[in-house]
Design a protein around this motif. Structure first.
Motif, short mmCIF file in Angstrom:
data_model
loop_
_atom_site.label_atom_id
_atom_site.label_comp_id
_atom_site.label_asym_id
_atom_site.label_seq_id
_atom_site.Cartn_x
_atom_site.Cartn_y
_atom_site.Cartn_z
N GLY A 177 0.82 -1.21 0.00
CA GLY A 177 0.00 0.00 0.00
C GLY A 177 0.85 1.26 0.00
O GLY A 177 2.09 1.20 -0.01
N GLY A 178 0.18 2.40 0.03
CA GLY A 178 0.89 3.66 0.01
C GLY A 178 1.71 3.91 1.26
O GLY A 178 2.72 4.61 1.22
N THR A 179 1.29 3.34 2.39
CA THR A 179 2.00 3.53 3.65
C THR A 179 2.60 2.23 4.17
O THR A 179 3.76 2.18 4.54
CB THR A 179 1.05 4.12 4.72
OG1 THR A 179 0.49 5.34 4.24
CG2 THR A 179 1.80 4.39 6.02
N TYR A 180 1.79 1.17 4.20
CA TYR A 180 2.25 -0.10 4.75
C TYR A 180 2.21 -1.21 3.71
O TYR A 180 1.37 -1.22 2.81
CB TYR A 180 1.38 -0.52 5.95
CG TYR A 180 1.62 0.30 7.20
CD1 TYR A 180 2.73 0.05 8.00
CD2 TYR A 180 0.76 1.31 7.57
CE1 TYR A 180 2.97 0.81 9.15
CE2 TYR A 180 0.98 2.07 8.70
CZ TYR A 180 2.09 1.82 9.49
OH TYR A 180 2.33 2.56 10.62
N THR A 181 3.11 -2.16 3.89
CA THR A 181 3.06 -3.43 3.18
C THR A 181 2.53 -4.46 4.16
O THR A 181 3.09 -4.65 5.24
CB THR A 181 4.45 -3.84 2.66
OG1 THR A 181 4.86 -2.91 1.66
CG2 THR A 181 4.42 -5.23 2.06
N ASP A 182 1.42 -5.11 3.80
CA ASP A 182 0.77 -6.08 4.68
C ASP A 182 1.00 -7.49 4.15
O ASP A 182 1.03 -7.72 2.94
CB ASP A 182 -0.75 -5.84 4.74
CG ASP A 182 -1.10 -4.49 5.33
OD1 ASP A 182 -0.24 -3.92 6.02
OD2 ASP A 182 -2.22 -4.01 5.10
N SER A 194 -4.46 -2.24 -8.82
CA SER A 194 -4.37 -3.57 -8.22
C SER A 194 -4.64 -3.54 -6.72
O SER A 194 -5.40 -4.36 -6.20
CB SER A 194 -2.97 -4.14 -8.49
OG SER A 194 -2.69 -5.25 -7.68
N GLY A 195 -4.02 -2.60 -6.00
CA GLY A 195 -4.16 -2.54 -4.54
C GLY A 195 -5.59 -2.32 -4.07
O GLY A 195 -6.12 -3.11 -3.27
N PRO A 196 -6.27 -1.25 -4.54
CA PRO A 196 -7.67 -1.05 -4.12
C PRO A 196 -8.59 -2.20 -4.52
O PRO A 196 -9.52 -2.53 -3.79
CB PRO A 196 -8.05 0.24 -4.85
CG PRO A 196 -6.77 0.96 -5.08
CD PRO A 196 -5.76 -0.12 -5.32
N ALA A 197 -8.33 -2.83 -5.67
CA ALA A 197 -9.15 -3.97 -6.07
C ALA A 197 -8.97 -5.13 -5.10
O ALA A 197 -9.93 -5.81 -4.73
CB ALA A 197 -8.79 -4.41 -7.49
N ALA A 198 -7.73 -5.36 -4.66
CA ALA A 198 -7.46 -6.42 -3.69
C ALA A 198 -8.16 -6.13 -2.37
O ALA A 198 -8.66 -7.05 -1.70
CB ALA A 198 -5.96 -6.57 -3.47
N SER A 199 -8.23 -4.86 -1.97
CA SER A 199 -8.90 -4.52 -0.72
C SER A 199 -10.38 -4.86 -0.79
O SER A 199 -10.98 -5.33 0.18
CB SER A 199 -8.69 -3.04 -0.38
OG SER A 199 -9.44 -2.21 -1.24
N ALA A 200 -10.99 -4.63 -1.96
CA ALA A 200 -12.41 -4.95 -2.12
C ALA A 200 -12.63 -6.46 -2.04
O ALA A 200 -13.57 -6.93 -1.38
CB ALA A 200 -12.92 -4.41 -3.46
N ILE A 201 -11.75 -7.23 -2.70
CA ILE A 201 -11.85 -8.68 -2.63
C ILE A 201 -11.65 -9.16 -1.20
O ILE A 201 -12.34 -10.06 -0.71
CB ILE A 201 -10.80 -9.33 -3.56
CG1 ILE A 201 -11.08 -8.98 -5.02
CG2 ILE A 201 -10.77 -10.84 -3.36
CD1 ILE A 201 -12.31 -9.61 -5.60
N GLY A 202 -10.69 -8.55 -0.49
CA GLY A 202 -10.44 -8.92 0.89
C GLY A 202 -11.63 -8.62 1.78
O GLY A 202 -11.97 -9.41 2.68
N GLY A 203 -12.29 -7.48 1.56
CA GLY A 203 -13.48 -7.15 2.34
C GLY A 203 -14.59 -8.15 2.10
O GLY A 203 -15.30 -8.57 3.03
N ARG A 204 -14.76 -8.56 0.85
CA ARG A 204 -15.77 -9.58 0.51
C ARG A 204 -15.42 -10.90 1.18
O ARG A 204 -16.29 -11.59 1.74
CB ARG A 204 -15.83 -9.73 -1.02
CG ARG A 204 -16.48 -11.02 -1.53
CD ARG A 204 -17.98 -11.03 -1.29
NE ARG A 204 -18.59 -12.26 -1.77
CZ ARG A 204 -18.66 -13.39 -1.09
NH1 ARG A 204 -18.11 -13.46 0.13
NH2 ARG A 204 -19.25 -14.45 -1.59
N PHE A 205 -14.14 -11.29 1.14
CA PHE A 205 -13.71 -12.55 1.72
C PHE A 205 -13.95 -12.59 3.23
O PHE A 205 -14.48 -13.56 3.77
CB PHE A 205 -12.23 -12.75 1.41
CG PHE A 205 -11.61 -13.97 2.05
CD1 PHE A 205 -11.71 -15.20 1.45
CD2 PHE A 205 -10.92 -13.86 3.26
CE1 PHE A 205 -11.13 -16.33 2.04
CE2 PHE A 205 -10.35 -14.98 3.85
CZ PHE A 205 -10.46 -16.22 3.24
#
Length: 672
Positions: A17-22, A252-263
């Protein structure tokens, strides 16, 4: 370790991400989260932060890792910050006067664009003869000045002959990477296709270096597994595909966050709000899938033909800079800075200076004194120190962080804008720190991993300048944060223009939209009640979500869900997605010279074209469907899908023109 235990199927998800790598370690069969870790993102070299996260997860048995998947802001950042490689864009059959009259050349994503005769028309017929001699002369003249070549020919999705001929000829005279527009998009928008080709060419070396660095980090940890990357629509592709089409990793990053929220939430319909350190990203989940924009992905001023999730971002996060604007009103962001509570841990002298500052008279201790510049690393390129001011600045900061007024005085300038340190910021030689919402959370005791006393002192200095109490500053900041996010939600979902909230609103302003907005949040009118009500629940993800979104949900009369592990949902999204490949085949009529009589039909793919007679329309449609199915299935397998399923659809695009779309989707293939 229990020797009787069968080997587990573990997958490692990483989000930069812009600040952290998770990072997150997931049991693929049980879907249980086994470990998580966070590290500061190192934009100058993303692999540094990635390797720290892999180290922090402390994997016991690397042989159990069956897949690594990464979502990255690399492509988006490289485009936005102009860090892509130099590209020559060859425009075949484009009209220079038309491009100039609508000022479309600024959208080509490279200043090195050149026009040549050639191209085709709407029915795939050659418009002009290809001027291959001029193209080769130009490439010979510029090949030492660029890093890649992009080619976009007019109506190339309907007939890529000229692009293919250019590729064959240019590849004989130079070894530069060559990108062809028709291989990236079948859309007929010529400018968007040219932009996509140029951006893809500019990102080839950038993403290939990134993949090599990630592979190296995996090797250091003895991880031998497939490497996947998240596309801008949230689906996965192999690192091989990503290296060839890096432009598809935009968003890619924001799309992954949406998938993660769904998961994590398990909800098929929700609004996912990802609150990070730099931005808050919004995505809508409908019927279990992230909604995809009908238009191509946009980065800054560049409109592309790349499919991407329908996203909306606002420059607000836990590390947004709290400052005063020119009218002395509180402004939140858009810049991200290091919280002063964090800086004080790294440099204890900062807290001593804040203590001294808090005792000064308000006139001698303005908010500018809370902005610190510091050295992240020594410059490794002499070019960064060509200007005397840049050299003096780096020398001045070598002894530790300095407040902005001291820097301005030392460099003998009137304003920070005169320092010309832009390249030092971009190359992450310099860092900036200031008062942030994260500091306020320290003061409030809600999140305090660093120096709470330093945060309290900074807030005191800020409030001394023109506010009655620190409490007033905190109330104003949180109120503004809520207004900004609610405004983003309404704008995103309604697709309507609403004047952004500011502290300068007045009771008598004649703007029904602003009045409705503020009356809905604060219920200030004595007679009229207004409200926005969100029908779906809000799924909050990202570490600061629990602090930012409670009042947002109240203002929108919506349920707020903060699932377990919501702080690393982005990394989970990197492994929770499916592999998907879309292949399109176009069918369009072959006309006589008059353009009025249909003589037959062309079936066109990105590689070749087949001709059918007039009475063979049904046969051409059947052939196109079979071909699209076959190509999608093969591409999905190559991209890392395990036993993908294929769905074929047909769209009619005008008289006797059809688009066959085959979508192949499957779970990612894990290592044995």
């Amino acid at each position: 370790m229990d020797n009787d235990r069968s080997p587990r199927k573990l997958v490692l998800g990483i989000d930069t991400g812009g600040t952290y790598t998770d990072g997150v370690l997931l049991d693929y069969d049980s879907r249980e989260v086994l470990a998580t870790d966070k590290s500061l993102t190192t934009k100058r070299d993303f692999a540094i932060g990635i390797e720290k996260v892999i180290e922090g997860i402390a994997i016991e048995d690397p042989s159990e890792i069956r897949m690594v998947s990464i979502s990255t802001t690399l492509a988006t950042n490289a485009i936005a910050e102009g860090k892509g490689k130099r590209v020559a864009l060859l425009l075949v059959g484009y009209d220079p006067e038309l491009i100039s009259s609508f000022n479309m050349s600024a959208r080509f994503a490279t200043p090195n664009y050149f026009y040549f005769d050639g191209g085709h028309d709407l029915y795939g017929r050659e418009k002009e003869e290809l001027d291959l001699t001029a193209i080769l002369d130009k490439v010979n003249a510029i090949k030492s000045d660029v890093d890649a070549v992009a080619v976009s020919s007019y109506f190339s999705p309907l007939n890529p002959e000229h692009e293919n001929r250019v590729y064959e000829a240019v590849s004989r005279i130079c070894d530069l990477p060559i990108v062809l527009g028709h291989q990236l998009s079948t859309r007929l928008g010529s400018v968007e296709r040219a932009t996509t080709a140029a951006l893809n060419a500019s990102l080839l070396a950038v993403l290939q270096d990134f993949v090599i660095a990630v592979r190296r980090a995996m090797e250091h940890r003895d991880i031998d597994a497939p490497l996947m990357m998240v596309r801008g629509d949230g689906t996965l592709m192999s690192d091989e595909f990503a290296s060839r089409t890096p432009v598809e990793t935009i968003h890619s990053g924001p799309a992954a966050s949406a998938i993660g929220g769904r998961f994590l939430s398990g909800l098929d319909d929700s609004l996912v709000l990802d609150v990070g350190g730099t931005t808050t990203d919004l995505a809508l989940i409908e019927e279990g899938e992230v909604t995809v924009s009908e238009e191509g992905a946009t980065v800054g001023e560049y409109e592309t033909a790349v499919s991407a999730a329908d996203l909306f971002s606002v420059a607000l996060g836990g590390d947004s800079h709290i400052r005063l604007d020119r009218e002395k009103h509180i402004a939140l962001g858009p810049e991200r800075v290091l919280p002063l509570a964090h800086l004080a841990v790294e440099y204890p002298r900062v807290k001593s200076r804040l203590q001294a500052l808090s005792r000064r008279a308000w006139a001698d201790a303005g908010p500018d004194w809370l902005e610190y510049w510091y050295l992240l690393r020594e410059p490794d390129n002499e070019r960064l120190l060509q200007s005397s001011r840049a050299k003096r600045l780096v020398g001045f900061l070598s002894s530790g962080p300095k407040p902005l007024p001291e820097i301005v005085e030392h460099l003998d300038v009137l304003h920070a804008a005169q320092i010309d340190a832009e390249e030092l910021w971009r190359q992450e030689v310099l860092g900036k720190s200031g008062l942030t919402p994260t500091d306020l959370l320290h003061v409030e005791g809600r999140y305090d991993p660093w120096d709470t006393e330093a945060a309290e002192l900074a807030l005191q200095v800020f409030s001394n300048y023109q506010f009655k109490e620190p409490e007033e500053v905190r109330e104003r900041v949180w109120r503004q944060a809520v207004e900004m996010i609610v405004h983003a939600v309404i704008t995103f979902l309604s697709k309507q223009t609403l004047t952004p909230p500011t502290e300068t609103r007045s009771e008598d302003e004649d703007d029904i939209g602003r009045w409705f907005f503020f009356n809905s949040i604060y219920e200030t009118h004595p007679h009229l009640e207004t409200r926005f009500r969100l029908r779906q629940p809000i799924v909050g993800i990202g570490a600061p979500a629990e602090f930012f979104l409670e009042e947002v949900a109240d203002a929108l009369h919506a349920e707020l869900i903060l699932p377990e592990h919501h702080a690393v949902a982005n990394a989970l999204g990197a492994v929770a997605g499916s592999v998907m490949v879309v292949e399109e085949v176009l069918i369009y009529p072959r006309l006589d010279q008059s353009g009025l009589e249909v003589l037959g039909y062309y079936v066109q793919t990105s590689e070749d074209r087949r001709d059918f007679d007039e009475e063979e329309l049904e046969a051409s449609l059947h052939y196109a469907k079979e071909l699209a199915h076959e190509r999608a299935l093969a591409a999905a397998v190559r991209s890392g899908a395990d036993d993908p399923e294929v769905v074929v659809e047909m769209e009619t695009e005008g008289l006797d023109t059809y688009r066959i779309r085959a979508k192949a989707m499957g779970n990612p293939r894990l290592a044995k």
